[in-house]
Write a protein that holds these residues in place. Structure first.
Motif, mmCIF file in Angstrom:
data_model
loop_
_atom_site.group_PDB
_atom_site.id
_atom_site.type_symbol
_atom_site.label_atom_id
_atom_site.label_comp_id
_atom_site.label_asym_id
_atom_site.label_seq_id
_atom_site.Cartn_x
_atom_site.Cartn_y
_atom_site.Cartn_z
ATOM 1 N N ALA A 113 12.246 30.031 -55.611
ATOM 2 C CA ALA A 113 12.754 29.487 -56.878
ATOM 3 C C ALA A 113 14.280 29.546 -56.926
ATOM 4 N N VAL A 114 14.852 30.696 -56.556
ATOM 5 C CA VAL A 114 16.312 30.842 -56.583
ATOM 6 C C VAL A 114 16.954 29.961 -55.514
ATOM 7 N N PHE A 115 16.387 29.957 -54.322
ATOM 8 C CA PHE A 115 16.915 29.154 -53.220
ATOM 9 C C PHE A 115 16.969 27.676 -53.616
ATOM 10 N N ASP A 116 15.853 27.168 -54.126
ATOM 11 C CA ASP A 116 15.793 25.756 -54.509
ATOM 12 C C ASP A 116 16.719 25.449 -55.684
ATOM 13 N N SER A 117 16.867 26.412 -56.585
ATOM 14 C CA SER A 117 17.726 26.218 -57.746
ATOM 15 C C SER A 117 19.189 26.055 -57.336
ATOM 16 N N VAL A 118 19.636 26.870 -56.380
ATOM 17 C CA VAL A 118 21.018 26.769 -55.923
ATOM 18 C C VAL A 118 21.272 25.427 -55.257
ATOM 19 N N LEU A 119 20.369 25.012 -54.379
ATOM 20 C CA LEU A 119 20.553 23.728 -53.702
ATOM 21 C C LEU A 119 20.512 22.568 -54.685
ATOM 22 N N GLU A 120 19.646 22.657 -55.677
ATOM 23 C CA GLU A 120 19.553 21.589 -56.681
ATOM 24 C C GLU A 120 20.831 21.520 -57.506
ATOM 25 N N LYS A 121 21.405 22.670 -57.825
ATOM 26 C CA LYS A 121 22.642 22.675 -58.611
ATOM 27 C C LYS A 121 23.781 22.050 -57.813
ATOM 28 N N VAL A 122 23.875 22.375 -56.517
ATOM 29 C CA VAL A 122 24.918 21.784 -55.680
ATOM 30 C C VAL A 122 24.700 20.278 -55.564
ATOM 31 N N ARG A 123 23.437 19.859 -55.465
ATOM 32 C CA ARG A 123 23.145 18.424 -55.401
ATOM 33 C C ARG A 123 23.614 17.719 -56.659
ATOM 34 N N ARG A 124 23.373 18.324 -57.821
ATOM 35 C CA ARG A 124 23.801 17.720 -59.088
ATOM 36 C C ARG A 124 25.329 17.673 -59.177
ATOM 37 N N VAL A 125 25.971 18.720 -58.672
ATOM 38 C CA VAL A 125 27.437 18.729 -58.666
ATOM 39 C C VAL A 125 27.963 17.582 -57.795
ATOM 40 N N SER A 126 27.304 17.334 -56.669
ATOM 41 C CA SER A 126 27.762 16.267 -55.774
ATOM 42 C C SER A 126 27.620 14.894 -56.412
ATOM 43 N N GLU A 127 26.647 14.739 -57.322
ATOM 44 C CA GLU A 127 26.453 13.462 -58.007
ATOM 45 C C GLU A 127 27.447 13.266 -59.137
ATOM 46 N N LYS A 128 27.851 14.360 -59.779
ATOM 47 C CA LYS A 128 28.823 14.285 -60.870
ATOM 48 C C LYS A 128 29.780 15.469 -60.757
ATOM 49 N N PRO A 129 30.718 15.397 -59.821
ATOM 50 C CA PRO A 129 31.619 16.536 -59.583
ATOM 51 C C PRO A 129 32.506 16.821 -60.795
ATOM 52 N N PRO A 130 32.749 18.093 -61.093
ATOM 53 C CA PRO A 130 33.637 18.444 -62.204
ATOM 54 C C PRO A 130 35.110 18.366 -61.823
ATOM 55 N N TYR A 131 35.391 18.035 -60.563
ATOM 56 C CA TYR A 131 36.759 17.999 -60.061
ATOM 57 C C TYR A 131 37.300 16.568 -60.082
ATOM 58 N N ASN A 132 38.572 16.424 -60.409
ATOM 59 C CA ASN A 132 39.228 15.124 -60.292
ATOM 60 C C ASN A 132 39.645 14.841 -58.858
ATOM 61 N N VAL A 133 39.964 15.909 -58.149
ATOM 62 C CA VAL A 133 40.327 15.789 -56.737
ATOM 63 C C VAL A 133 40.032 17.119 -56.058
ATOM 64 N N ILE A 134 39.734 17.054 -54.759
ATOM 65 C CA ILE A 134 39.486 18.258 -53.963
ATOM 66 C C ILE A 134 40.389 18.214 -52.739
ATOM 67 N N PHE A 135 41.188 19.259 -52.550
ATOM 68 C CA PHE A 135 41.996 19.376 -51.350
ATOM 69 C C PHE A 135 41.217 20.201 -50.329
ATOM 70 N N PHE A 136 40.979 19.608 -49.162
ATOM 71 C CA PHE A 136 40.266 20.319 -48.105
ATOM 72 C C PHE A 136 41.272 20.919 -47.128
ATOM 73 N N LEU A 137 41.204 22.243 -46.973
ATOM 74 C CA LEU A 137 42.123 22.969 -46.095
ATOM 75 C C LEU A 137 41.377 23.409 -44.838
ATOM 76 N N PRO A 138 41.825 22.992 -43.660
ATOM 77 C CA PRO A 138 41.171 23.430 -42.420
ATOM 78 C C PRO A 138 41.466 24.902 -42.153
ATOM 79 N N PRO A 139 40.680 25.548 -41.292
ATOM 80 C CA PRO A 139 40.929 26.965 -40.982
ATOM 81 C C PRO A 139 42.328 27.166 -40.401
ATOM 82 N N LEU A 140 42.949 28.267 -40.785
ATOM 83 C CA LEU A 140 44.255 28.606 -40.217
ATOM 84 C C LEU A 140 44.082 29.025 -38.755
ATOM 85 N N LYS A 141 45.023 28.620 -37.922
ATOM 86 C CA LYS A 141 44.933 28.954 -36.501
ATOM 87 C C LYS A 141 45.156 30.444 -36.260
ATOM 88 N N SER A 142 46.075 31.026 -37.012
ATOM 89 C CA SER A 142 46.320 32.470 -36.883
ATOM 90 C C SER A 142 45.661 33.179 -38.059
#
Length: 204
Positions: A113-142
């Motif tokens: 129940a908890v596992f499915d709930s988390v994935l469902e919430k992320v799915r809903r966020v992906s359909e209607k994101p609360p963010y206007n923009v997302i900056f994606f930062l790659p891993p730092l080399k050091s």
């Protein structure tokens, strides 16, 4: 405006958020930083369940599953609470940053129940994101020495895999990749874009 910063462990999200917040405040903008949800939540779990590190928490799989669920709920609630107060919100993680840790360390058999709930919430966020923009930062080399209680050594070792998962789940139309590893360049580039968007919206 709600701005998310996404990326794996050791991508510099928290540092970049603080740098960008400083630059924007210097220009007179009202800024609210949503940060430290993991730290605050871990303190509660540590006091309640006696876990001393992220490794301890992950050994109790049912507990770690609940931790990720609680983190996501708190993060989204804080955005909802502050988004209408006229300030620019800077989030040091996004809902999508839950996925690599969740998928790598949680099993559905622990609590379906908890596992499915988390994935469902992320799915809903992906359909209607609360963010206007997302900056994606790659891993730092050091990478600096890992001495943080909620940063596991295995997360440092798997940061490239984490970044791959996050990057491919982010809404492409909202995502701006930030390639530079230089701290000053990162903050300057991001704050420039944010100010440009503010100016463009003001003219509409």
């Amino acid at each position: 405006m709600v701005i998310g910063f996404a990326g794996s462990t050791c991508s510099g999200k928290s540092t970049t958020v603080q740098d960008v917040a400083f630059l924007l405040r210097e220009k007179g903008h009202k800024i609210k930083v949503i940060e430290g949800v993991s730290e605050r939540l871990f303190k509660v779990y540590s006091l309640t369940f006696g876990v001393r590190s992220l490794e301890d928490l992950r050994k109790r799989e049912d507990l770690y599953l609940l931790f990720e669920q609680d983190w996501l709920a708190i993060h989204l609630e804080e955005i909802k609470k502050h988004r209408e107060d006229g300030r620019i919100l800077l989030c040091d993680r996004t809902a999508f940053d839950v996925l690599p840790y969740f998928l790598m360390h949680c099993r559905r058999s622990v609590d379906k129940a908890v596992f499915d709930s988390v994935l469902e919430k992320v799915r809903r966020v992906s359909e209607k994101p609360p963010y206007n923009v997302i900056f994606f930062l790659p891993p730092l080399k050091s990478v600096s020495e890992n001495n943080h209680p909620i940063r596991a050594s295995e997360d440092v070792e798997t940061r490239e895999a984490q970044a791959y998962i996050i990057k491919h789940f982010l809404p492409r139309s909202l995502t701006v990749p930030v390639e530079t590893q230089d701290r000053v360049e990162r903050a300057g580039y991001i704050s420039f874009l944010i100010e440009r968007w503010i100016s463009e919206n003001a003219r509409k």
